[in-house]
Design an enzyme around this catalytic site. Structure first.
Site, PDB file in Angstrom:
ATOM      1  N   ARG A   1      26.958 -26.340 -36.702  1.00  0.00           N
ATOM      2  CA  ARG A   1      27.485 -25.835 -35.435  1.00  0.00           C
ATOM      3  C   ARG A   1      26.935 -26.700 -34.326  1.00  0.00           C
ATOM      4  NH1 ARG A   1      25.160 -20.653 -34.267  1.00  0.00           N
ATOM      5  NH2 ARG A   1      24.005 -21.841 -32.748  1.00  0.00           N
TER       6      ARG A   1
ATOM      7  N   SER B   1      24.536 -19.542 -37.531  1.00  0.00           N
ATOM      8  CA  SER B   1      24.984 -18.160 -37.730  1.00  0.00           C
ATOM      9  C   SER B   1      26.000 -17.688 -36.687  1.00  0.00           C
ATOM     10  CB  SER B   1      23.771 -17.230 -37.763  1.00  0.00           C
ATOM     11  OG  SER B   1      23.017 -17.413 -36.613  1.00  0.00           O
TER      12      SER B   1
ATOM     13  N   LYS C   1      15.575 -32.566 -34.163  1.00  0.00           N
ATOM     14  CA  LYS C   1      15.657 -32.976 -32.755  1.00  0.00           C
ATOM     15  C   LYS C   1      15.338 -34.475 -32.626  1.00  0.00           C
ATOM     16  CE  LYS C   1      15.906 -28.542 -31.133  1.00  0.00           C
ATOM     17  NZ  LYS C   1      16.249 -27.759 -32.316  1.00  0.00           N
TER      18      LYS C   1
ATOM     19  N   LYS D   1      11.085 -30.634 -26.240  1.00  0.00           N
ATOM     20  CA  LYS D   1      11.466 -29.933 -27.477  1.00  0.00           C
ATOM     21  C   LYS D   1      10.643 -30.376 -28.684  1.00  0.00           C
ATOM     22  CE  LYS D   1      16.335 -29.251 -26.347  1.00  0.00           C
ATOM     23  NZ  LYS D   1      17.671 -29.134 -26.962  1.00  0.00           N
TER      24      LYS D   1
ATOM     25  N   GLU E   1      13.432 -24.800 -34.824  1.00  0.00           N
ATOM     26  CA  GLU E   1      14.750 -24.192 -34.677  1.00  0.00           C
ATOM     27  C   GLU E   1      14.577 -22.712 -34.374  1.00  0.00           C
ATOM     28  OE1 GLU E   1      17.561 -25.947 -34.979  1.00  0.00           O
ATOM     29  OE2 GLU E   1      16.492 -27.774 -35.498  1.00  0.00           O
ATOM     30  N   GLY E   2      15.667 -22.102 -33.952  1.00  0.00           N
ATOM     31  CA  GLY E   2      15.664 -20.644 -33.858  1.00  0.00           C
ATOM     32  C   GLY E   2      15.372 -20.079 -32.475  1.00  0.00           C
TER      33      GLY E   2
HETATM   34  P1  ADP Z   1      16.819 -24.230 -31.096  1.00  0.00           P
HETATM   35  O1  ADP Z   1      16.864 -25.089 -32.306  1.00  0.00           O
HETATM   36  O2  ADP Z   1      15.566 -23.479 -30.933  1.00  0.00           O
HETATM   37  O3  ADP Z   1      18.051 -23.387 -30.980  1.00  0.00           O
HETATM   38  P2  ADP Z   1      17.881 -25.676 -28.812  1.00  0.00           P
HETATM   39  O4  ADP Z   1      17.832 -27.130 -28.614  1.00  0.00           O
HETATM   40  O5  ADP Z   1      19.222 -25.112 -29.144  1.00  0.00           O
HETATM   41  O6  ADP Z   1      16.802 -25.285 -29.910  1.00  0.00           O
HETATM   42  O7  ADP Z   1      17.314 -24.962 -27.540  1.00  0.00           O
HETATM   43  C1  ADP Z   1      17.201 -23.552 -27.431  1.00  0.00           C
HETATM   44  C2  ADP Z   1      17.838 -23.063 -26.148  1.00  0.00           C
HETATM   45  O8  ADP Z   1      17.222 -23.705 -25.028  1.00  0.00           O
HETATM   46  C3  ADP Z   1      19.312 -23.393 -26.010  1.00  0.00           C
HETATM   47  O9  ADP Z   1      20.105 -22.380 -26.625  1.00  0.00           O
HETATM   48  C4  ADP Z   1      19.482 -23.468 -24.516  1.00  0.00           C
HETATM   49  O10 ADP Z   1      19.641 -22.177 -23.973  1.00  0.00           O
HETATM   50  C5  ADP Z   1      18.163 -24.027 -24.040  1.00  0.00           C
HETATM   51  N1  ADP Z   1      18.234 -25.496 -23.901  1.00  0.00           N
HETATM   52  C6  ADP Z   1      18.009 -26.407 -24.863  1.00  0.00           C
HETATM   53  N2  ADP Z   1      18.171 -27.672 -24.424  1.00  0.00           N
HETATM   54  C7  ADP Z   1      18.530 -27.556 -23.143  1.00  0.00           C
HETATM   55  C8  ADP Z   1      18.837 -28.504 -22.107  1.00  0.00           C
HETATM   56  N3  ADP Z   1      18.814 -29.810 -22.348  1.00  0.00           N
HETATM   57  N4  ADP Z   1      19.166 -28.032 -20.896  1.00  0.00           N
HETATM   58  C9  ADP Z   1      19.178 -26.692 -20.646  1.00  0.00           C
HETATM   59  N5  ADP Z   1      18.885 -25.755 -21.558  1.00  0.00           N
HETATM   60  C10 ADP Z   1      18.563 -26.172 -22.799  1.00  0.00           C
END
Ligand code: ADP
Ligand code: MG
Length: 474
Positions: free
Chosen positions: A125, A151, A305, A364, A368-369
């Protein structure tokens, strides 16, 4: 995106009535979750949190996200087959991040033994936000791509019916009829069914590898039901069960309780807390087997990442997808700024830049999660602490995406009805099946819209921050 529901939002009494209808509609339609108190029983269940109103999504960006999904499928699959790229990209990360290192060790071990698996199934996804430019024009920017346990493809298939009901109750029947049907779980199941068929043993089963705590079981049941309807047997097992009862025969066919397993579909195994020593051993057993793993360990690593950050370097996409210039252009258009914090001059400069202007970035780790990223003052403090340490390389830095907020109501059990300023994240499900070298399926399987209040920088639905939503194209 501004809300398309200005008039509706002014009428508190009507919203209250609509919220009561919405919750019952969610229960009737099957937007369900087990409760926190009883995550492993379905005697008493609740609704998965969702927005009262569907959120506006620009139709051009929605189409763009669908149009690039097959490209992302190809890219993930290409990375999973490129040992040199994975090795080089993750070299600095696995020195400092124990979880990635353990996954990587299994990856190397399985390759050294020689792959028994010849059918490959990817379910991913790709998640995006709509970044608001200086002139107010929104642009599609990728947050990340999830290559394991992506999911909500099941529950989200029912939110258009719920939001359609709400809009009708609020006198918006024309708008209600414009909500798009959406059924990712069917597309996911079609991919699993294809992999099962190519595996070539009609009595073999599909095994969902599930968590110890299974609050989100109904989301998975949607996929399971699609498989049962095609006369494919499905079992649910945890790593613990695999450790105790899983085995391989001399051809490395996988057996669970005497049943041959054709496909292992992981809805678990993506964070360190999913593993103790026995679970790591179970994971290795699964990876060594001939069964189709969704994803195999290489594809899980392709979703880190660190890989995402490396993809944004000039020339990387071109070398991973030779002869696919248009796909490369479409993919690159969705990238936000991504930066390596590897030890060296480049990393030093980036670290200094982030400390000087922390609100521009997100830091980051390889997790995940939801709930793991760092922002603002916290980002600055952590970077200041580790700026001269190799620990820095366990993180990547990303430009912060800044969508325009819109008002909505987030419906959660036992919470008062209260308006929030919200932003949304659009995910597109991708499914592909490769048989040896030949791609036999490559599709976009549907979408997921999640919405959260702006005071939460991070986190998804499972983390209790975002809620399910339905796009209303504008
Ligand atoms: P995970 O693997 O924990 O889901 P993500 O990269 O999806 O990691 O980041 C988690 C959440 O953080 C995202 O769903 C979003 O709401 C926020 N986020 C992540 N990267 C960004 C970004 N570059 N700008 C703004 N919000 C972000
Ligand atoms: Mg995410």
């Amino acid at each position: 995106m501004a809300t398309p529901w200005e008039d509706v939002l002014r009428d508190r009494a009507a919203l209250r009535e609509a919220a009561a209808v919405a919750v019952d509609a969610a229960l009737l339609e099957g937007v369900l979750m087990r409760t926190e108190g009883e995550p492993n029983a379905s005697d008493v269940v609740s609704y998965a949190p969702f927005t009262l109103l569907p959120s506006a999504v620009p139709s051009a960006l929605f189409e763009q996200a669908y149009a690039v999904q097959q490209d992302f499928n190809l890219l993930v699959d290409a990375i999973s087959q490129n040992k040199e790229f994975l090795e080089q990209t993750l070299a600095s990360t696995i020195k400092v991040d124990d979880f990635t290192a353990r996954l990587f060790r299994i990856y190397v071990q399985v390759l050294e033994e020689g792959l028994a698996q010849s059918v490959f199934l990817g379910i991913n996804r790709s998640d995006y936000m709509f970044d608001c430019g200086a002139d107010g024009t929104p642009a599609l920017k990728q947050i990340e791509i999830n290559t394991i346990a992506a999911s909500f493809g099941g529950l989200t298939s029912r939110t258009p019916a719920v939001h359609g009901r709400v809009l009708r109750v609020l006198g918006k029947s024309k708008e209600a009829s414009r909500l798009l049907p959406n059924n990712p779980s069917r597309g996911l199941a079609l991919g699993i069914a294809k992999a099962w068929e190519l595996y070539g043993s009609p009595s073999a089963v599909v095994m969902l590898l599930v968590e110890e705590e299974q609050r989100n079981i109904f989301d998975q049941r949607y996929v399971e039901n699609e498989l049962w309807n095609r006369n494919i047997r499905v079992i649910r097992r945890r790593f613990r069960d695999v450790f105790e009862k899983g085995s391989l025969d001399e051809a490395r066919r996988l057996f669970m309780d005497g049943q041959e397993v054709a496909v292992v579909y992981y809805r678990e195994g993506y964070v360190p807390k999913n593993y103790d020593q026995q679970n790591w051993e179970a994971r290795l057993l699964l990876e060594r087997s001939r069964a189709v793993k969704c994803p195999d360990i290489a594809t899980q690593l392709a979703g880190t990442k660190k890989v995402q950050q490396e993809l944004s370097r000039p020339g990387t996409l071109e070398s991973l997808l030779p002869g696919c210039a248009e796909a490369v252009t479409r993919i690159r258009a969705t990238f936000a700024g991504l930066y390596s914090l590897d030890v060296g001059e480049e990393g030093d400069k980036i670290t200094a830049m982030a400390i000087a202007d922390p609100d521009r970035f997100v830091l980051k780790p390889q997790r995940e999660g939801g709930g793991n990223n760092l922002y603002g003052e916290e980002l600055k403090q952590v970077l200041e602490k580790i700026r001269d340490s190799p620990e820095r390389t366990s993180y990547i830095l990303m430009d912060k995406i800044k969508p325009q907020p819109a008002r909505n109501y987030l419906l959660r059990a036992h919470r008062p009805l209260q308006v929030s300023e919200c932003i949304s994240e659009l995910g597109i499900f991708g499914v592909y099946v490769r048989h040896g070298k030949e791609m036999v399926m490559n599709k976009a399987a549907g979408h997921l819209l999640r919405t959260k209040a702006i005071e939460h920088a991070d986190g998804g639905v499972a983390a209790g921050v975002a809620v399910l939503d339905t796009p209303y194209l504008v």
